[in-house]
Scaffold this active site. Structure first.
Site, short mmCIF file in Angstrom:
data_model
loop_
_atom_site.label_atom_id
_atom_site.label_comp_id
_atom_site.label_asym_id
_atom_site.label_seq_id
_atom_site.Cartn_x
_atom_site.Cartn_y
_atom_site.Cartn_z
N LEU A 127 32.67 39.49 35.51
CA LEU A 127 33.18 38.15 36.64
C LEU A 127 32.86 39.04 37.85
O LEU A 127 33.01 39.86 38.64
CB LEU A 127 34.73 37.67 36.09
CG LEU A 127 35.06 36.85 38.03
CD1 LEU A 127 36.23 36.14 37.63
CD2 LEU A 127 35.42 37.30 39.47
N HIS A 231 39.95 49.37 38.15
CA HIS A 231 39.35 50.23 39.19
C HIS A 231 40.19 49.38 40.34
O HIS A 231 40.40 48.27 40.30
CB HIS A 231 37.80 50.13 39.49
CG HIS A 231 36.77 49.63 40.04
ND1 HIS A 231 37.24 50.09 41.22
CD2 HIS A 231 36.69 50.79 40.11
CE1 HIS A 231 35.65 50.43 42.34
NE2 HIS A 231 35.80 50.90 41.96
#
Length: 333
Positions: A127, A231
């Site tokens: 994505l 992240h």
């Protein structure tokens, strides 16, 4: 809203390549390598052309298109099954408990064990939304369109679905987790290994990765701190996954230590709550907007729309290319 999700085409290569260059590394499913992207698009075209509703090793690539400009501004991928033709490795976090009667102490050591437990699961991944489009619910449209595609083609997907989130990467593009474990055995930087994996696959992991459990206490502080953390750019994605019913239950990526989320496919909220409806009229209505899709395989399209009973708003109908009598799939917001 002028955006819709659709099946990727070979003509989308240039747009996908430009987006791949913006990912910042650690994004294995969208490598900035044209031959790899061509291979993905070719594999996806074969999957979209498949006539049989059976579970295989398909890859479906979807893109976010601005219908006003024709620009592709986002993408995602769905793997029908992972780890069947090549091992799918993860680290499983576990605990070894030992007791000393003489010392009257119990020691619990957290460990990382190389695992292929997740073989056979479906995977949602890849994505990416262009930085200039991160508003208006487009990220959620990309994410949830995958689940409507799964619901529309349920027989082609496994009973468990996973999602791997990118782990922590420092300002220089390195990974503390990689440096603390695998980097010691491979003789290459995280960036080199990540690029090699994206282009050539991960058989080299099977060849060189140590098979014995790794004691977490023996890792550097930076490596330990990275275990299971996404992240910063993936925190919103993690929240969306949790909202869909995914959970991080002890598996992490062997490259960067990012969390692997897992959910029973039929309990994913957008899969479970999606309902088919036949359009009775195209008309403005006051319903809360929902994710709406239409079509199968390469004719699949999805967008935000307002659906009240059998009425769909004109803008969504135009984006989906539907009229009265057509069937749509609706997942409430």
């Amino acid at each position: 809203m002028t955006f819709r999700m659709r099946a990727a085409r070979t003509s989308d290569l240039a747009a996908l390549y430009e987006m791949a260059k913006l990912t910042g590394g650690g994004f294995t499913n969208l490598p900035p390598d044209k031959p790899s992207l061509v291979a993905k698009l070719d594999r996806s075209a074969v999957a979209f052309a498949g006539a049989q509703d059976v579970l295989g090793e398909d890859l479906f690539v979807l893109v976010l298109e601005n219908t006003e400009t024709g620009q592709v501004r986002g993408t995602c991928q769905i793997f029908s099954q992972v780890g069947m033709s090549a091992p799918f490795y993860s680290y499983r976090i576990g605990t070894l408990t030992q007791h000393s009667r003489e010392l009257e102490r119990t020691f619990r050591a957290d460990m990382l064990t190389l695992s292929t437990d997740l073989e056979g699961a479906s995977e949602v991944g890849g994505l990416f939304l262009h930085p200039h489009e991160r508003a208006g619910g487009l990220g959620m449209l990309i994410a949830r369109s995958r689940y409507l595609f799964i619901r529309q083609h349920r027989a082609r997907f496994a009973d468990t679905t996973i999602a791997e989130l990118r782990g922590l990467i420092d300002e220089s593009g390195g990974s503390p987790f990689w440096d603390g474990i695998a980097g010691r055995f491979f003789g290459m930087s995280f960036q080199e290994a990540d690029e090699f994996n994206a282009i050539h696959g991960h058989q080299f992991i099977a060849d060189l990765m140590p098979k014995h459990p790794v004691y977490i206490a023996m890792l550097s502080e930076a490596a330990r701190a990275a275990i299971g953390l996404p992240h910063p750019s993936g925190r919103a994605a993690m929240r969306m996954l949790e909202g869909e019913g995914f959970s991080a239950d002890g598996y992490v990526d062997i490259f960067d230590g990012g969390p692997t989320m897992r959910a029973p496919t039929d309990r994913i909220r957008s899969v479970r709550d999606a309902r088919f409806a036949t359009i009775g009229a195209v008309a403005t209505n006051d319903a809360t907007r929902a994710i709406v899709s239409h079509g199968r395989l390469d004719e699949f399209v999805a967008t935000w729309g307002c659906v009240d009973g059998d009425r769909i708003d004109p803008a969504a109908a135009q984006l989906l290319g539907v009229a009265a009598g057509d069937e749509i799939l609706v997942a409430p917001q």
